[in-house]
Design a protein around this motif. Structure first.
Motif, mmCIF file in Angstrom:
data_model
loop_
_atom_site.group_PDB
_atom_site.id
_atom_site.type_symbol
_atom_site.label_atom_id
_atom_site.label_comp_id
_atom_site.label_asym_id
_atom_site.label_seq_id
_atom_site.Cartn_x
_atom_site.Cartn_y
_atom_site.Cartn_z
ATOM 1 N N ASN A 49 0.828 -1.201 0.000
ATOM 2 C CA ASN A 49 0.000 0.000 0.000
ATOM 3 C C ASN A 49 0.867 1.258 0.000
ATOM 4 N N VAL A 50 1.938 1.267 0.803
ATOM 5 C CA VAL A 50 2.864 2.403 0.831
ATOM 6 C C VAL A 50 3.527 2.567 -0.532
ATOM 7 N N LEU A 51 3.995 1.462 -1.107
ATOM 8 C CA LEU A 51 4.634 1.532 -2.427
ATOM 9 C C LEU A 51 3.661 2.022 -3.495
ATOM 10 N N ARG A 52 2.422 1.572 -3.424
ATOM 11 C CA ARG A 52 1.397 1.993 -4.384
ATOM 12 C C ARG A 52 1.157 3.501 -4.276
ATOM 13 N N ILE A 53 1.085 4.001 -3.052
ATOM 14 C CA ILE A 53 0.886 5.440 -2.829
ATOM 15 C C ILE A 53 2.064 6.230 -3.386
ATOM 16 N N LEU A 54 3.274 5.799 -3.071
ATOM 17 C CA LEU A 54 4.466 6.505 -3.533
ATOM 18 C C LEU A 54 4.628 6.406 -5.045
ATOM 19 N N ASN A 55 4.255 5.281 -5.609
ATOM 20 C CA ASN A 55 4.340 5.109 -7.056
ATOM 21 C C ASN A 55 3.416 6.097 -7.763
ATOM 22 N N GLY A 56 2.264 6.360 -7.158
ATOM 23 C CA GLY A 56 1.326 7.334 -7.713
ATOM 24 C C GLY A 56 1.842 8.767 -7.637
ATOM 25 N N GLN A 57 2.789 9.028 -6.757
ATOM 26 C CA GLN A 57 3.369 10.359 -6.584
ATOM 27 C C GLN A 57 4.646 10.554 -7.394
ATOM 28 N N TYR A 58 5.191 9.452 -7.914
ATOM 29 C CA TYR A 58 6.472 9.483 -8.608
ATOM 30 C C TYR A 58 6.454 10.507 -9.737
ATOM 31 N N PRO A 59 7.474 11.322 -9.901
ATOM 32 C CA PRO A 59 8.788 11.285 -9.262
ATOM 33 C C PRO A 59 8.856 12.116 -7.978
ATOM 34 N N ASN A 60 7.755 12.688 -7.575
ATOM 35 C CA ASN A 60 7.743 13.498 -6.353
ATOM 36 C C ASN A 60 7.643 12.608 -5.127
ATOM 37 N N GLY A 61 8.100 13.124 -4.014
ATOM 38 C CA GLY A 61 7.983 12.415 -2.758
ATOM 39 C C GLY A 61 6.915 13.051 -1.887
ATOM 40 N N THR A 63 5.505 13.161 2.520
ATOM 41 C CA THR A 63 5.897 12.889 3.902
ATOM 42 C C THR A 63 5.194 11.637 4.422
ATOM 43 N N THR A 64 5.716 11.102 5.519
ATOM 44 C CA THR A 64 5.067 9.937 6.123
ATOM 45 C C THR A 64 3.665 10.296 6.611
ATOM 46 N N GLY A 65 3.461 11.536 7.014
ATOM 47 C CA GLY A 65 2.123 11.974 7.419
ATOM 48 C C GLY A 65 1.138 11.902 6.261
ATOM 49 N N GLU A 66 1.589 12.315 5.086
ATOM 50 C CA GLU A 66 0.726 12.235 3.905
ATOM 51 C C GLU A 66 0.467 10.778 3.512
ATOM 52 N N ILE A 67 1.482 9.939 3.673
ATOM 53 C CA ILE A 67 1.294 8.509 3.404
ATOM 54 C C ILE A 67 0.234 7.952 4.345
ATOM 55 N N ARG A 68 0.361 8.269 5.627
ATOM 56 C CA ARG A 68 -0.582 7.784 6.646
ATOM 57 C C ARG A 68 -2.016 8.176 6.294
ATOM 58 N N GLU A 69 -2.214 9.419 5.826
ATOM 59 C CA GLU A 69 -3.555 9.895 5.462
ATOM 60 C C GLU A 69 -4.152 9.109 4.305
ATOM 61 N N ARG A 70 -3.313 8.613 3.418
ATOM 62 C CA ARG A 70 -3.782 7.941 2.208
ATOM 63 C C ARG A 70 -3.880 6.428 2.345
ATOM 64 N N MET A 71 -3.352 5.892 3.430
ATOM 65 C CA MET A 71 -3.316 4.444 3.587
ATOM 66 C C MET A 71 -4.709 3.852 3.749
ATOM 67 N N LEU A 72 -4.876 2.641 3.237
ATOM 68 C CA LEU A 72 -6.143 1.937 3.369
ATOM 69 C C LEU A 72 -6.359 1.467 4.799
#
Length: 150
Positions: A49-61, A63-72
């Motif tokens: 799920n984290v990789l999927r979220i980051l892949n959708g943001q690529y090439p931008n990064g 924060t972990t807070g933004e990842i947490r908000e988007r996690m299933l």
């Protein structure tokens, strides 16, 4: 198999109760199936799920807070998941030059390759919706779930 047969219960108080029980049962069934599928790639469903979220943001990064908000799975520890993915080279942390406390997480090529391998196999072999629901039925299911959450 029908939910009543699965849980050996013939009667339900209402159709709404039956639907909620079916939703919970199906969620748990799918979660177990997906965990079993993803295990062969050496990561957990939460890490994917984290990789999927980051892949959708690529090439931008982000924060972990933004990842947490988007996690299933909102109960997951995003920081711990990112640390584990960093150790195996699937993500990288980039510190802000002006504010060293601000860290963005970016998926690496190794991480992107893994996501693509998982998606290719998921679509071709795994996704239980592929042979059980039409595209229209899947869209209707998604709409009904959105409606239920209001």
């Amino acid at each position: 198999m029908k939910i009543g047969d699965e849980i050996k219960q013939e009667k339900f108080e209402t159709n709404q109760q039956k639907a909620v029980i079916n939703l919970i049962f199906t969620h748990n069934w799918f979660k177990e199936e997906f965990a079993s599928f993803i295990k062969e790639f050496g990561i957990t469903a939460q890490q994917f799920n984290v990789l999927r979220i980051l892949n959708g943001q690529y090439p931008n990064g982000i924060t972990t807070g933004e990842i947490r908000e988007r996690m299933l799975d909102k109960m997951s520890d995003a920081s711990r998941l990112v640390d584990r993915l960093e150790k195996c080279g699937k993500v990288a942390k980039e510190r802000n030059k002006d504010d060293r406390r601000l860290v963005k997480v970016v998926i690496t090529e190794k991480g992107r390759d893994l996501v693509e391998r998982i998606r290719a196999k998921e679509v071709a072999l795994y996704n239980p919706m592929n042979d059980r629901l039409t595209d229209e039925e899947a869209a209707q299911l998604s709409e009904l779930l959105d409606k239920m959450r209001g």
